[in-house]
Design an enzyme around this catalytic site. Structure first.
Site, PDB file in Angstrom:
ATOM      1  N   ARG A  90       2.267 -13.980 -15.238  1.00 43.16           N
ATOM      2  CA  ARG A  90       2.581 -12.550 -15.232  1.00 43.16           C
ATOM      3  C   ARG A  90       3.225 -12.175 -16.562  1.00 43.16           C
ATOM      4  NH1 ARG A  90       5.802 -10.359 -10.006  1.00 43.16           N
ATOM      5  NH2 ARG A  90       7.595 -11.321 -11.012  1.00 43.16           N
ATOM      6  N   CYS A 122      -4.346  10.322   8.231  1.00 46.55           N
ATOM      7  CA  CYS A 122      -4.301  11.448   7.287  1.00 46.55           C
ATOM      8  C   CYS A 122      -3.107  11.273   6.341  1.00 46.55           C
ATOM      9  CB  CYS A 122      -4.146  12.767   8.034  1.00 46.55           C
ATOM     10  SG  CYS A 122      -5.254  12.978   9.426  1.00 46.55           S
ATOM     11  N   MET A 123      -2.947  12.228   5.421  1.00 49.19           N
ATOM     12  CA  MET A 123      -1.848  12.133   4.456  1.00 49.19           C
ATOM     13  C   MET A 123      -0.483  12.224   5.157  1.00 49.19           C
ATOM     14  SD  MET A 123      -0.979  14.473   1.118  1.00 49.19           S
ATOM     15  CE  MET A 123      -2.466  14.129   0.219  1.00 49.19           C
ATOM     16  N   ASP A 124      -0.382  13.120   6.154  1.00 52.14           N
ATOM     17  CA  ASP A 124       0.923  13.393   6.777  1.00 52.14           C
ATOM     18  C   ASP A 124       0.980  13.095   8.266  1.00 52.14           C
ATOM     19  OD1 ASP A 124       1.418  14.906   4.262  1.00 52.14           O
ATOM     20  OD2 ASP A 124      -0.007  16.280   5.185  1.00 52.14           O
ATOM     21  N   HIS A 154       9.574 -17.786 -12.464  1.00 55.74           N
ATOM     22  CA  HIS A 154       9.298 -17.288 -11.103  1.00 55.74           C
ATOM     23  C   HIS A 154       8.090 -18.045 -10.551  1.00 55.74           C
ATOM     24  CE1 HIS A 154       9.877 -14.471  -7.885  1.00 55.74           C
ATOM     25  NE2 HIS A 154       8.740 -13.846  -8.045  1.00 55.74           N
ATOM     26  N   ARG A 182      17.740 -15.691  -6.930  1.00 51.79           N
ATOM     27  CA  ARG A 182      17.392 -14.255  -6.940  1.00 51.79           C
ATOM     28  C   ARG A 182      16.812 -13.906  -5.576  1.00 51.79           C
ATOM     29  NH1 ARG A 182      14.584 -16.433 -11.399  1.00 51.79           N
ATOM     30  NH2 ARG A 182      12.660 -16.003 -10.275  1.00 51.79           N
ATOM     31  N   TYR A 219     -10.601  13.184  10.211  1.00 52.76           N
ATOM     32  CA  TYR A 219     -11.481  13.492   9.081  1.00 52.76           C
ATOM     33  C   TYR A 219     -12.733  12.635   9.156  1.00 52.76           C
ATOM     34  CZ  TYR A 219      -7.843  16.127   6.624  1.00 52.76           C
ATOM     35  OH  TYR A 219      -6.914  17.054   6.254  1.00 52.76           O
ATOM     36  N   LYS A 250      15.052  -3.994  -6.282  1.00 51.93           N
ATOM     37  CA  LYS A 250      13.977  -3.199  -6.886  1.00 51.93           C
ATOM     38  C   LYS A 250      13.205  -2.441  -5.808  1.00 51.93           C
ATOM     39  CE  LYS A 250      10.945  -7.254  -6.729  1.00 51.93           C
ATOM     40  NZ  LYS A 250      10.468  -8.427  -7.502  1.00 51.93           N
TER      41      LYS A 250
END
Ligand code: PLP
Length: 373
Positions: A118, A292-294, A147, A203, A246, A19
């Protein structure tokens, strides 16, 4: 994965959990590697993830661990998926889209909630409501599972409580007269620590990528499969008192060399990584200013070359940034870090020539534009 397979009795089936894009490592590549190592099953969280694996030609049985939207059952049947049922209502709703006695078998794994809280059946009453739906001719109860909440923790008291509850629930299963093919409860930590919990199937997610509770399991030695590297895209000198980032989030207390690295919170390197270090020229360098984002900035040990290798996870020279130290910093397990790595982070694979040959088309899809090597 091969070592994990070898450590299990032949009678225990191995389900490889791929997953979340294989915990960030690439879903198709991870699934192919698991198949080569002898996995019997694959597991994903969502239907969308199973579709990708089938599109890539994966033939192994696939369990979807989260209940799917009932109206998508016909698609799941077409793709020959095993589905999780966690309530009688879900199976009743499915019947609108998969009428009794229509073509195809519903392959079901019943999820029991023994304490994680869950999803799953918690009470005998809920089980008794579900059983008549499971008796339908076109339903195969392929599995019955739970689980654990604390399998990776030193204190085993709650694990024992969940195990005892599951033993009671297995009796419900046995006395129902249903044919139930696989009882399973163990993820990586439980399977590695307590072999008697392997039951009919384990698993394995975390351990397949080299993550496991090292302090608790000394009998196996696993190496994280992933390392993460980038390269400086800009180098400059700040004068004492200059701001950076920033919100003026950092101020140089002396003249200092700063490098910019093209990875940011959109790639999974979130603000929570503030306060950690990276490796450059074999030395540790702190992240400075807000991420920052990038991009993010690091305080360099000196005037490094543009393009110098930056290691965010793994070995460089004598130094190593470990998943364990980053996980401790963010207060969670290592897989949160790998699974958060975004699609702009290019994955390159080693030792997988055969996998490449077989999955060439799919791997090309996974080549992304950013030059993080
Ligand atoms: C993710 C998941 C696993 C895998 O757990 P690991 O600790 O990563 O091995 C197993 N079972 C279920 C239900 C899961 O959601």
């Amino acid at each position: 994965m091969l070592n994990i397979r070898k450590s299990l009795p032949d009678s225990v089936k191995l389900m490889a959990v791929v997953k979340a894009n294989g915990y960030g490592h690439g879903d198709i590549e991870s699934a192919a590697a698991a198949e080569q190592a002898g996995a019997d099953y694959l597991a994903v969280a969502y239907l969308e993830e199973a579709i990708r694996l089938r599109d890539a030609g994966m033939k192994l049985p696939i369990l979807v661990l989260t209940p799917i939207r009932p109206e998508l059952t016909p698609l799941a049947l077409k793709l020959d998926l095993s589905l999780t049922v966690a309530s009688a209502k879900w199976l009743a709703d499915v019947r609108v889209y998969k009428p009794f006695a229509s073509a195809g078998k519903l392959r079901i794994h019943v999820k029991m909630d023994t304490g994680l809280g869950r999803i799953g059946i918690r009470t005998k009453r809920e089980w008794d409501e579900l059983v008549p739906w499971l008796r339908a001719e076109d339903v195969e109860v392929d599995g019955f599972y739970t689980h654990f909440a604390t399998a990776g923790q030193a204190d085993t008291a709650f694990l024992e409580r969940q195990t005892a509850r599951f033993a009671e629930m297995k009796e419900w299963g046995r006395s129902s007269g249903l044919t139930i093919r696989h009882y399973h409860c163990a993820g990586s930590a439980a399977a590695l620590r307590f072999p008697h919990l392997a039951m009919d199937m384990v698993r394995i997610g975390a351990a397949m990528y080299g993550f496991y509770p090292e302090q608790l399991v000394r009998s196996v030695k696993l190496e994280p499969a992933l390392s993460l590297h980038s390269r400086l895209i800009h180098v400059k000198k700040l004068a004492k008192g200059d701001y950076l980032g920033y919100g003026n989030s950092y101020r140089a207390d002396e003249d200092e060399w700063i490098g910019t690295v093209p990875i940011g919170y959109a790639d999974g390197w979130t603000q929570r990584m503030q306060g950690t270090e990276v490796l450059i020229e074999g030395q540790r360098a702190p992240i400075v200013g807000k991420i920052c984002m990038d991009q993010l900035m690091i305080k360099l040990p000196g005037p490094c070359a543009d393009g110098a290798l930056v290691t965010l996870i793994g070995l460089q020279g004598e130094q190593r940034i470990t998943f364990a130290e980053l996980a401790a910093h963010i207060g969670n397990v290592a897989q949160e870090i790998s699974a958060s790595l975004g699609p702009r982070v290019a994955r390159t694979y080693t030792d997988t020539e055969e996998v490449h040959a077989r999955w060439d088309n799919q791997i090309r899809r996974n080549e992304f534009k950013q030059a993080v090597v």
